[in-house]
Motif scaffolding. Structure first.
Motif, PDB file in Angstrom:
ATOM      1  N   ILE A 272      -5.332  -8.421   4.097  1.00 57.67           N
ATOM      2  CA  ILE A 272      -4.480  -9.589   4.343  1.00 57.67           C
ATOM      3  C   ILE A 272      -3.360  -9.222   5.307  1.00 57.67           C
ATOM      4  CG2 ILE A 272      -2.908 -11.239   3.271  1.00 57.67           C
ATOM      5  CD1 ILE A 272      -4.608 -10.967   0.708  1.00 57.67           C
ATOM      6  N   SER A 273      -2.749  -8.071   5.078  1.00 60.83           N
ATOM      7  CA  SER A 273      -1.664  -7.617   5.949  1.00 60.83           C
ATOM      8  C   SER A 273      -2.156  -7.411   7.376  1.00 60.83           C
ATOM      9  CB  SER A 273      -1.071  -6.320   5.398  1.00 60.83           C
ATOM     10  OG  SER A 273      -0.061  -5.825   6.249  1.00 60.83           O
ATOM     11  N   ALA A 274      -3.367  -6.885   7.506  1.00 58.02           N
ATOM     12  CA  ALA A 274      -3.917  -6.662   8.848  1.00 58.02           C
ATOM     13  C   ALA A 274      -4.084  -7.981   9.595  1.00 58.02           C
ATOM     14  CB  ALA A 274      -5.255  -5.933   8.741  1.00 58.02           C
ATOM     15  N   HIS A 275      -4.529  -9.014   8.884  1.00 52.70           N
ATOM     16  CA  HIS A 275      -4.687 -10.324   9.522  1.00 52.70           C
ATOM     17  C   HIS A 275      -3.347 -10.861  10.017  1.00 52.70           C
ATOM     18  CE1 HIS A 275      -8.872 -11.591   9.182  1.00 52.70           C
ATOM     19  NE2 HIS A 275      -8.937 -11.015   7.997  1.00 52.70           N
ATOM     20  N   PHE A 276      -2.324 -10.732   9.182  1.00 51.05           N
ATOM     21  CA  PHE A 276      -1.026 -11.299   9.546  1.00 51.05           C
ATOM     22  C   PHE A 276      -0.251 -10.422  10.522  1.00 51.05           C
ATOM     23  CE2 PHE A 276      -1.537 -13.688   5.477  1.00 51.05           C
ATOM     24  CZ  PHE A 276      -1.491 -14.953   6.040  1.00 51.05           C
ATOM     25  N   SER A 277      -0.682  -9.196  10.696  1.00 55.10           N
ATOM     26  CA  SER A 277       0.005  -8.293  11.621  1.00 55.10           C
ATOM     27  C   SER A 277      -0.510  -8.410  13.048  1.00 55.10           C
ATOM     28  CB  SER A 277      -0.150  -6.836  11.153  1.00 55.10           C
ATOM     29  OG  SER A 277       0.399  -6.658   9.867  1.00 55.10           O
TER      30      SER A 277
END
Length: 305
Positions: A272-277
């Motif tokens: 999830i963090s990778a998507h938002f980063s």
């Protein structure tokens, strides 16, 4: 008496469906006319033009006060999914009055109420082609896109696919755009090619069977099937003892759907963090924008608490 009741129901559904279609179509028309320079005189509202040059799709629901029926109106490639509790015949002879004590995905059915309006929707493709001369049939849909550019076949705004060619050229001159600026798509011969008339569907709601409605943009449906989304919401419902109002803002059914779409079944925080980063210029290659609303229906089970 029965025939009279059926006729009355038909008339009411037809009237409400027409009202939904007309109101949404009028909304798009009002925005379009307000932005057209020919309607505004010598002035040019650049802010309004930016809005109507952009586009959006819509899915919306109307539940009358009786709570016994559902209307869904959709424009474009978003989606509305009805989640219903329908246990297999072997496990229940009839729909129970109270929710079972344990969650089983086999008990839940997902119904996509409106097919997305895109190139995979054969009926909508035929509607589009029949609205234009036969010689345009080969290029009105190219590379699975409207005139080779736009994914949805219905949308608000996106006036590059709606206004007459001369009107678009007039706007280009007023905005002092370069001569080679693509103010309209290629093969733009007989506009409008894009429509904002919604498709409206009606469903009766059955007590203790129909529980929730998921309204979401195509970004969610690119990641999850309708059945997967219904399973996520049903599991969330059980996690809070059939009273989702207890969940708090950090774990609503809608946010859980988004986390599942981006992080998989385990809602992996790193994924999830990778998507938002990702930078905005890169993110669209991996995910589309996701907006979700979950509506709990008046025909749902009562909560356990």
């Amino acid at each position: 008496m029965f025939a009279a009741d059926i006729a009355q129901l038909h008339d009411r559904v037809a009237w409400l469906s027409r009202a939904l279609r007309d109101s949404l179509r009028r909304l798009d028309l009002d925005m379009s006319l307000s932005a057209q320079p020919s309607y505004r005189g010598p002035t040019l509202d650049k802010a309004l033009l930016r809005i109507v040059f952009s586009g959006c799709v819509v899915t919306t629901a109307f539940i009358p006060y009786s709570g016994k029926e559902l209307y869904v109106a959709q424009v474009g490639d978003c989606g509305a999914v009805l989640g219903s509790f329908i246990p297999p015949p072997a496990s229940a002879a009839a729909t129970p009055q109270l929710p079972p004590s344990t969650y089983s995905p086999l008990d839940w059915k997902a119904e996509l109420l409106v097919e997305p309006h895109n190139s995979e929707n054969e009926a909508d493709v035929q509607r589009l082609k029949s609205s234009h001369p036969v010689h345009e049939s080969d290029f009105v849909i190219r590379d699975d896109r409207l005139l080779g550019e736009l994914m949805p076949l219905r949308a608000f705004g996106d006036i590059r696919f709606k206004w007459p060619a001369e009107e678009l050229k007039h706007v280009a001159r007023l905005l002092d755009l370069p001569p080679n600026y693509p103010i309209m798509p290629s093969f733009y011969s007989t506009p409008p090619y894009l429509y904002s008339t919604p498709q409206v569907v009606w469903r009766p709601l059955v007590q203790h069977r129909d529980h929730f409605l998921i309204l979401a943009t195509d970004g969610l449906w690119d990641m999850l099937s309708a059945k997967e989304a219904v399973n996520v919401v049903a599991q969330h419902w059980y996690d809070y003892d059939c009273n989702p109002s207890l969940c708090g803002p950090g774990d609503t059914a809608a946010t859980r759907l988004i986390r599942t779409a981006l992080g998989g079944d385990t809602m992996d925080p790193q994924r999830i963090s990778a998507h938002f980063s990702m930078p905005a210029t890169v993110a669209r290659y991996y995910r589309d924008d996701i907006s979700v609303i979950v509506v709990y229906l008046p025909t749902s089970f009562p909560s356990r608490t």
